[in-house]
Write a protein that holds these residues in place. Structure first.
Motif, PDB file in Angstrom:
ATOM      1  N   MET A 288     -13.684   9.208  10.792  1.00 36.45           N
ATOM      2  CA  MET A 288     -12.490   9.837  11.359  1.00 36.45           C
ATOM      3  C   MET A 288     -12.000  10.997  10.496  1.00 36.45           C
ATOM      4  N   ILE A 289     -11.822  10.736   9.197  1.00 41.12           N
ATOM      5  CA  ILE A 289     -11.296  11.791   8.318  1.00 41.12           C
ATOM      6  C   ILE A 289     -12.300  12.930   8.193  1.00 41.12           C
ATOM      7  N   GLY A 290     -13.567  12.585   7.941  1.00 41.46           N
ATOM      8  CA  GLY A 290     -14.587  13.622   7.822  1.00 41.46           C
ATOM      9  C   GLY A 290     -14.746  14.420   9.101  1.00 41.46           C
TER      10      GLY A 290
ATOM     11  N   ILE B 151     -15.842   6.731  20.590  1.00 44.15           N
ATOM     12  CA  ILE B 151     -15.709   7.528  21.815  1.00 44.15           C
ATOM     13  C   ILE B 151     -15.645   9.019  21.483  1.00 44.15           C
ATOM     14  N   GLY B 152     -14.877   9.368  20.448  1.00 45.05           N
ATOM     15  CA  GLY B 152     -14.762  10.777  20.072  1.00 45.05           C
ATOM     16  C   GLY B 152     -16.098  11.363  19.657  1.00 45.05           C
TER      17      GLY B 152
ATOM     18  N   ALA C 213     -11.855  16.341  17.525  1.00 50.92           N
ATOM     19  CA  ALA C 213     -10.515  16.308  16.935  1.00 50.92           C
ATOM     20  C   ALA C 213      -9.455  15.997  17.980  1.00 50.92           C
ATOM     21  N   ALA C 214      -9.540  16.642  19.140  1.00 47.66           N
ATOM     22  CA  ALA C 214      -8.547  16.421  20.187  1.00 47.66           C
ATOM     23  C   ALA C 214      -8.617  14.996  20.718  1.00 47.66           C
ATOM     24  N   LEU C 215      -9.818  14.566  21.080  1.00 47.60           N
ATOM     25  CA  LEU C 215      -9.965  13.245  21.675  1.00 47.60           C
ATOM     26  C   LEU C 215      -9.703  12.142  20.654  1.00 47.60           C
TER      27      LEU C 215
ATOM     28  N   GLU D  37     -18.174  14.195  21.825  1.00 43.50           N
ATOM     29  CA  GLU D  37     -18.522  15.430  21.110  1.00 43.50           C
ATOM     30  C   GLU D  37     -20.025  15.652  21.182  1.00 43.50           C
ATOM     31  N   LEU D  38     -20.800  14.582  21.001  1.00 43.72           N
ATOM     32  CA  LEU D  38     -22.260  14.661  21.090  1.00 43.72           C
ATOM     33  C   LEU D  38     -22.701  15.166  22.461  1.00 43.72           C
TER      34      LEU D  38
END
Length: 264
Positions: free
Chosen positions: A219-221, A139-140, A152-154, A144-145
């Motif tokens: 996620m981390i990247g 979803i994030g 980062a927020a979502l 973002e796309l």
């Protein structure tokens, strides 16, 4: 992943999809008024359900979570982002039962989700973490796309919004439901024919590892790039927007996650 499609041949599994979707939507809708990001997400104690659905009902739980979330979106957050919400919530239930099956945390001789040992409780927490982060990643990345909400927020909000209820509410819920579901012969592994069940072993385990690594990398990247590190390495020059760096890195994680999923 063949069971995700072959389950539609089973009337019981289709009924379980409808049941999971209805329960998930019914618990999502009352909390639509407690908004975290307007039009995007809200407080979600219902997030305890997908991992339980996944472990008990397998692919029926995954489809039910996806459809239930889509139904819930009709009551306040329906939009183009709901497409990613559908796939994100599918993975929210799908990833946990794959982790449970294939990563070797649980003994093969006693693989049912009864949480009768500390090892199984640990496996549940790992599975919940994987499901919560996979949902947040899909979803994030998608929003973002679309340029709707920063990754980062979502990603952070969805991760915590999913993980906390999954653990705090999911464990007691599974402890209560498992004996009844087992007694009624409604575990997905008891319903589906043996030839339609997913294969376990080397290929499936490699797929699970790739899936988990994809979730972690995405996620981390995505967070690292979103917070400013490595922008030059991933922007491919000034002609590429800064946000596209996040889309690229998180997108690699999404692709790896789905490749790993299809290998199982």
């Amino acid at each position: 992943m063949k069971e995700v499609f072959k389950m539609w041949k089973s009337t019981k599994m289709v009924v379980l999809v409808a049941l999971c979707a209805g329960l998930y939507a019914a618990l999502l809708i009352p909390f639509k008024a407690i908004v975290l990001i307007p039009g995007i997400t809200e407080v979600r104690p219902a997030s305890a359900l997908p991992i339980v659905f996944g472990l008990l009902f397998g692919p029926a739980g995954a489809w039910g979570s996806a459809i239930g979330n889509l139904i819930g979106d009709f009551f306040g957050s329906l939009g183009v982002g709901s497409i990613f919400g559908f796939f994100g919530n599918f993975m929210f239930a799908y990833v946990p039962y794959k982790i449970w099956q294939n990563l070797g945390i649980v003994d093969k001789e006693d693989a049912e989700p009864n949480l009768k040992s500390g090892r199984k409780v640990v496996a549940f927490i790992v599975a919940a973490l994987g499901g919560a982060l996979s949902c947040a990643l899909v979803i994030g990345w998608g929003l973002e796309l679309l340029g709707m909400v920063p990754f980062a927020a979502l990603g952070a909000i969805i991760s915590m919004n999913n993980l906390v209820p999954s653990i705090i509410l999911g464990i007691p819920l599974l402890l209560v439901l498992y004996p009844r579901i087992k007694k009624w012969d409604l575990l997905w592994t008891d319903i589906m024919p043996e030839e339609d069940l997913p294969q376990t072993g080397g290929r499936a385990r490699i797929g699970s590892i790739i899936m988990v690594l994809g979730i972690g990398f995405g996620m981390i990247g995505g967070f690292v790039v979103a917070l400013g590190a490595g922008q030059e390495a991933f922007s491919f020059a000034s002609s590429v927007a800064e946000g596209m760096s996040v889309v690229l890195v998180a997108g690699i994680g999404v692709v790896a996650t789905f490749i790993g999923s299809f290998m199982q």
